[in-house]
Write a protein that holds these residues in place. Structure first.
Motif, PDB file in Angstrom:
ATOM      1  N   PRO A  21       0.817  -1.219   0.000  1.00 55.83           N
ATOM      2  CA  PRO A  21       0.000   0.000   0.000  1.00 55.83           C
ATOM      3  C   PRO A  21       0.851   1.269   0.000  1.00 55.83           C
ATOM      4  N   ARG A  22       0.585   2.142  -0.959  1.00 55.83           N
ATOM      5  CA  ARG A  22       1.224   3.459  -1.024  1.00 55.83           C
ATOM      6  C   ARG A  22       0.134   4.503  -1.264  1.00 55.83           C
ATOM      7  N   ASN A  23       0.123   5.547  -0.486  1.00 50.96           N
ATOM      8  CA  ASN A  23      -0.812   6.634  -0.752  1.00 50.96           C
ATOM      9  C   ASN A  23      -0.566   7.156  -2.160  1.00 50.96           C
ATOM     10  N   ALA A  24      -1.664   7.480  -2.865  1.00 45.56           N
ATOM     11  CA  ALA A  24      -1.514   7.812  -4.273  1.00 45.56           C
ATOM     12  C   ALA A  24      -2.555   8.816  -4.729  1.00 45.56           C
ATOM     13  N   ILE A  25      -2.175   9.591  -5.759  1.00 44.72           N
ATOM     14  CA  ILE A  25      -3.100  10.442  -6.496  1.00 44.72           C
ATOM     15  C   ILE A  25      -3.138   9.949  -7.933  1.00 44.72           C
ATOM     16  N   PHE A  26      -4.347   9.770  -8.458  1.00 44.45           N
ATOM     17  CA  PHE A  26      -4.546   9.452  -9.869  1.00 44.45           C
ATOM     18  C   PHE A  26      -5.345  10.589 -10.490  1.00 44.45           C
ATOM     19  N   GLY A  27      -4.854  11.123 -11.607  1.00 44.39           N
ATOM     20  CA  GLY A  27      -5.567  12.203 -12.270  1.00 44.39           C
ATOM     21  C   GLY A  27      -5.661  11.985 -13.765  1.00 44.39           C
ATOM     22  N   THR A  28      -6.780  12.369 -14.367  1.00 46.66           N
ATOM     23  CA  THR A  28      -6.963  12.285 -15.811  1.00 46.66           C
ATOM     24  C   THR A  28      -7.569  13.595 -16.295  1.00 46.66           C
ATOM     25  N   THR A  29      -7.669  13.738 -17.623  1.00 45.63           N
ATOM     26  CA  THR A  29      -8.389  14.862 -18.209  1.00 45.63           C
ATOM     27  C   THR A  29      -9.693  14.357 -18.819  1.00 45.63           C
ATOM     28  N   GLU A  30     -10.587  15.270 -19.096  1.00 41.28           N
ATOM     29  CA  GLU A  30     -11.943  14.876 -19.494  1.00 41.28           C
ATOM     30  C   GLU A  30     -11.979  14.054 -20.771  1.00 41.28           C
ATOM     31  N   HIS A  31     -11.168  14.391 -21.759  1.00 44.63           N
ATOM     32  CA  HIS A  31     -11.241  13.723 -23.055  1.00 44.63           C
ATOM     33  C   HIS A  31     -10.022  12.869 -23.364  1.00 44.63           C
ATOM     34  N   GLU A  32      -8.860  13.255 -22.888  1.00 43.58           N
ATOM     35  CA  GLU A  32      -7.586  12.608 -23.172  1.00 43.58           C
ATOM     36  C   GLU A  32      -7.292  12.612 -24.678  1.00 43.58           C
ATOM     37  N   PHE A  33      -7.863  11.690 -25.467  1.00 45.34           N
ATOM     38  CA  PHE A  33      -7.566  11.629 -26.895  1.00 45.34           C
ATOM     39  C   PHE A  33      -8.850  11.616 -27.715  1.00 45.34           C
ATOM     40  N   PHE A  34      -8.788  12.269 -28.879  1.00 45.39           N
ATOM     41  CA  PHE A  34      -9.886  12.230 -29.830  1.00 45.39           C
ATOM     42  C   PHE A  34      -9.535  11.440 -31.079  1.00 45.39           C
ATOM     43  N   ASP A  35      -8.267  11.128 -31.282  1.00 50.31           N
ATOM     44  CA  ASP A  35      -7.821  10.482 -32.507  1.00 50.31           C
ATOM     45  C   ASP A  35      -8.431   9.097 -32.635  1.00 50.31           C
ATOM     46  N   VAL A  36      -9.107   8.843 -33.753  1.00 48.21           N
ATOM     47  CA  VAL A  36      -9.735   7.541 -33.961  1.00 48.21           C
ATOM     48  C   VAL A  36      -9.015   6.753 -35.046  1.00 48.21           C
ATOM     49  N   THR A  37      -7.838   7.195 -35.463  1.00 49.52           N
ATOM     50  CA  THR A  37      -7.084   6.507 -36.520  1.00 49.52           C
ATOM     51  C   THR A  37      -5.891   5.787 -35.920  1.00 49.52           C
ATOM     52  N   GLU A  38      -6.109   5.122 -34.806  1.00 52.00           N
ATOM     53  CA  GLU A  38      -5.020   4.421 -34.109  1.00 52.00           C
ATOM     54  C   GLU A  38      -4.401   3.352 -34.999  1.00 52.00           C
TER      55      GLU A  38
END
Length: 605
Positions: A326-343
């Motif tokens: 166990p380690r105290n942690a912060i996880f953060g993301t952004t609302e959209h991250e990626f829009f590219d659909v040509t992976e």
């Protein structure tokens, strides 16, 4: 007399702008920034933490330093590591790059401060430890009594060359660099005013995945000696496949003339001789060939493999999460991250979970995405959200205090929040709301680093509720960040539930057809059959799978996938076309034979 006075003033200025400290390896001379409040700030750049990975140490695990004599200059940045190519922002790169940059203060030197060790992003192939604003770091972290540390790791082929299990070359060389950097911090940070028992490792994007791998591993630091907390921002959550890296590695050594065997002879390659050859080639020539591979062949070195030093080779990610300390942690993301659909690398985008058939899963998802682009997110975004959710829940279940948030200010994508925590990718049109968020975003991180909690009103994650903080400011509506529940519940349910069931059904079908059990995206295996589903698969109702065959050929560019519906073999017109083609070929051959005997047939006349 005037000259003497000027010289004396110059010497006094230089004395005031320099700071000398002792380390276990020798003395360092850094730069000082004098402050009116006497809490002067200091930067120590290009501090070596390993021997230069050059000569015989190229493609070798990092080696501990030797002692040095005299005073080592630590006032300017070293060269960035040999990062890729056309995407890099660095103009000064070199193999001799395993240095660490440390930002501290007078107060910390006297009273011991908490520490952040930051691992940059860039897919383990671009960016560097020397690309960030000193001013931002000093104002946002050092001013808040947090020492900020940025280590470099080898990038691209220099940190990822790998030929499979052998006694001469390990996978994930760059991760060994990261661990030795953390070992240096643990042993030396007290000399810079840091507390080795209050170290938080932090990373963005691929750097966040590196932090996850280090922090969840039961092999790297299970006793929490090297670091005690983690911050992961927009962590990609994706891992590469060893066979893909092996294939790329053989491609580059072939291009450089260090291997000229057949595909079959790769299994018996003399790794020692190949490495010796590669170590005698100029590093910039290796980088040039890597650039060409990326531009012309679409082959990149940008993958963290599931293997040493943080887990068993090709082990399960679920086991990594389940067996963590166990380690105290912060996880953060952004609302959209990626829009590219040509992976282009579909088989990589789904490696955030332990799918047995990642190609089938990825292509099935891609087919759905194309039909439902308004309601579905890309595979890259899904990887970030689902990996973040499952990792946060796993660490919370292990007994740690975990804090989860998502930035939804204005147009929030993969790099937009970097302006708040590291000073990069700042918005061109700043708004009052962005400025307000900017005023406290990094404060949440420093609070967590020092006290284990980012804010008094921010409750740790309850895995049953998946509560998280929405970071968004609307000054007109007089609204600010709020706590919400069910972090990306729809995406998590879809991937952990329906897509996992789809993967299991593909495995059952492969087993029933007598197909080999190994992972189906093995690039080193040039031809194989892959039964997958495209249309109307409903895991809940168990609709009948629609069989289609895929013949996959690996070229120097990338895997090219041809779809052939086997039902074509049962159409009458198919056999008619075959018969007509055969008759035409026969007539052409007969005509050719007669023309050679001096006869001109009506067909050819």
């Amino acid at each position: 007399m005037l000259v003497s006075i000027l010289l004396l003033c110059s010497l006094l200025y230089e004395f005031q702008t320099l700071k000398i400290i002792n380390t276990s390896y020798g003395k360092l001379r850094g730069m000082a920034e004098w402050s009116d409040d006497a809490n002067h700030k200091f930067t120590f750049k290009s501090v070596p933490f390993a021997k230069p990975p050059i000569g015989n140490l190229r493609f070798a695990p990092p080696q501990k330093l030797d002692h040095w004599d005299g005073i080592l200059d630590a006032s300017v940045y070293s060269a960035a590591c040999m990062s890729n190519s056309t995407l890099t922002t660095q103009s000064y790169v070199n193999e001799d790059c395993l240095y660490i940059n440390i930002f501290t203060s007078e107060k910390c030197l006297k009273s011991k401060c908490s520490v952040i060790v930051y691992f940059h992003g860039g897919a383990y192939n671009t960016e560097s430890a020397t690309m960030f604003s000193d001013r931002f770091i000093l104002d946002r972290y050092v001013h808040e009594d947090v020492i900020f540390v940025i280590p470099a790791v080898r990038l691209g082929v220099f940190g990822q060359l790998y030929f499979g299990p052998n006694a001469y070359l390990t996978e994930n060389l760059f991760m060994f660099d990261a661990i030795l950097a953390l070992d240096f911090v643990h042993n030396e940070i007290s000399n810079f005013g840091g507390d080795p028992e209050k170290v938080t490792i932090m990373g963005h994007s691929s750097g966040g995945t590196l932090v996850e791998a280090l922090g969840f591993s039961s092999m790297v630091d299970p006793e929490l000696k090297l670091f005690q907390q983690m911050i992961m921002l927009s962590s990609t959550g994706m891992f590469g496949f060893d066979d893909l890296v092996i294939d790329n590695s053989f491609t580059i050594v072939e291009k450089l003339g260090c291997f000229n065997g057949t595909k079959e002879e790769r299994n018996t390659v003399n790794v020692a001789e190949t490495l010796d050859c590669m170590r005698h080639i100029d590093g910039y020539e290796i980088l040039r060939v890597q650039q060409k591979m990326e531009l012309m062949d679409q082959l990149s070195f940008k993958y963290l493999l599931r293997g040493a030093p943080f887990m068993l080779l090709n082990g399960n990610i679920a086991d990594l999460k389940k067996n963590t300390s166990p380690r105290n942690a912060i996880f953060g993301t952004t609302e959209h991250e990626f829009f590219d659909v040509t992976e282009k690398y579909l088989y990589i985008t789904v490696t955030f979970l332990d799918y047995e058939n990642p190609v089938a899963v990825a292509r099935n998802y891609d087919g759905r995405l194309m039909k439902n682009m308004e309601t579905m997110i890309t595979g890259d975004s899904a990887a970030i959200f689902v990996s973040t959710a499952t990792c946060a829940a796993a660490m919370a279940n292990a007994g740690a205090d975990v804090f989860l948030f998502e930035t939804r200010q204005s147009y929030s994508v993969h790099v937009s929040d970097m302006q708040y925590f590291i000073g990069n990718h700042c918005a061109h049109n700043r708004t009052i709301d962005i400025d307000i968020l900017d005023s406290f975003y990094s404060k949440l991180l420093t609070n967590f680093t020092k006290h284990g909690k980012p804010s008094p009103g921010w409750d740790p994650v309850d895995p049953g509720r998946m509560n998280y903080l929405e970071l968004k400011v609307d000054s007109k509506a007089r609204s600010g960040p709020v706590m919400l529940e069910g972090y990306h519940a729809k995406d998590v349910s879809f991937w952990v539930g329906e897509m996992t069931e789809f993967d299991q059904n593909v495995s059952k079908m492969r087993h029933s057809e007598g197909l080999p059990p190994e992972r189906q995206d093995t690039k080193s295996q040039r031809q194989y059959w892959n039964f997958i589903v495209y249309q109307n698969f409903d895991a809940k109702n168990q609709q009948k799978l629609v069989d289609s065959t895929h013949f996959i050929i690996n070229t120097t560019d990338q895997a090219i996938i041809f779809r052939t519906d086997i039902s074509i073999l049962y159409q009458w017109w198919f056999y008619l076309i075959i018969a007509v083609c055969a008759m035409t070929i026969g007539l052409v051959i007969l005509s050719f034979k007669k023309s050679r005997n001096g006869e001109i047939t009506p067909l050819l006349s």
